[in-house]
Design a protein around this motif. Sequence first.
Motif, PDB file in Angstrom:
ATOM      1  N   SER A  26       0.808  -1.214   0.000  1.00  0.00           N
ATOM      2  CA  SER A  26       0.000   0.000   0.000  1.00  0.00           C
ATOM      3  C   SER A  26       0.851   1.279   0.000  1.00  0.00           C
ATOM      4  CB  SER A  26      -0.946   0.010   1.203  1.00  0.00           C
ATOM      5  OG  SER A  26      -0.213  -0.017   2.397  1.00  0.00           O
ATOM      6  N   GLU A  40       2.590   6.403   3.562  1.00  0.00           N
ATOM      7  CA  GLU A  40       1.877   5.204   4.011  1.00  0.00           C
ATOM      8  C   GLU A  40       0.443   5.567   4.375  1.00  0.00           C
ATOM      9  OE1 GLU A  40       2.779   2.130   3.905  1.00  0.00           O
ATOM     10  OE2 GLU A  40       4.872   2.467   3.401  1.00  0.00           O
ATOM     11  N   GLY A  42      -1.858   3.800   5.799  1.00  0.00           N
ATOM     12  CA  GLY A  42      -2.367   3.216   7.035  1.00  0.00           C
ATOM     13  C   GLY A  42      -1.854   3.851   8.311  1.00  0.00           C
ATOM     14  N   HIS A  43      -0.904   4.766   8.222  1.00  0.00           N
ATOM     15  CA  HIS A  43      -0.329   5.359   9.430  1.00  0.00           C
ATOM     16  C   HIS A  43      -1.268   6.410  10.035  1.00  0.00           C
ATOM     17  CE1 HIS A  43       3.253   3.256   8.367  1.00  0.00           C
ATOM     18  NE2 HIS A  43       4.032   3.940   9.183  1.00  0.00           N
TER      19      HIS A  43
END
Length: 102
Positions: A26, A40, A42-43
């Motif tokens: 991702s 990123e 998802g962070h």
Amino acid sequence: MAFPSPAIDYVEQRLSPNSLMHLTQSSIIIPTDEGYAVAEPGHKVKKGATVLLDFNGKMMFAEVGHGRFKTNEGIIEGDALDDARVLGVVTFMVKEIPRGEG
């Protein structure tokens, strides 16, 4: 009976961009004027972090402030935040060394 080599304790894994920057499927890799950035999705976004921002269809980097984003083009705050979407937190910036300088 053979003995295991004591050198096996000192074998290191070969370095790669994936291992250094913890790239995932991702990860978003963005070319910049000076090299590359990795973001990123998802962070967790925290105050002071640099994020990749989609603002009115234009991608830009921004620093997260209290209820606003600070970009090279100015401050995004108030109603303008409705047009801003965080695509990911920037985790790495890689500066490209011009040829002849390295």
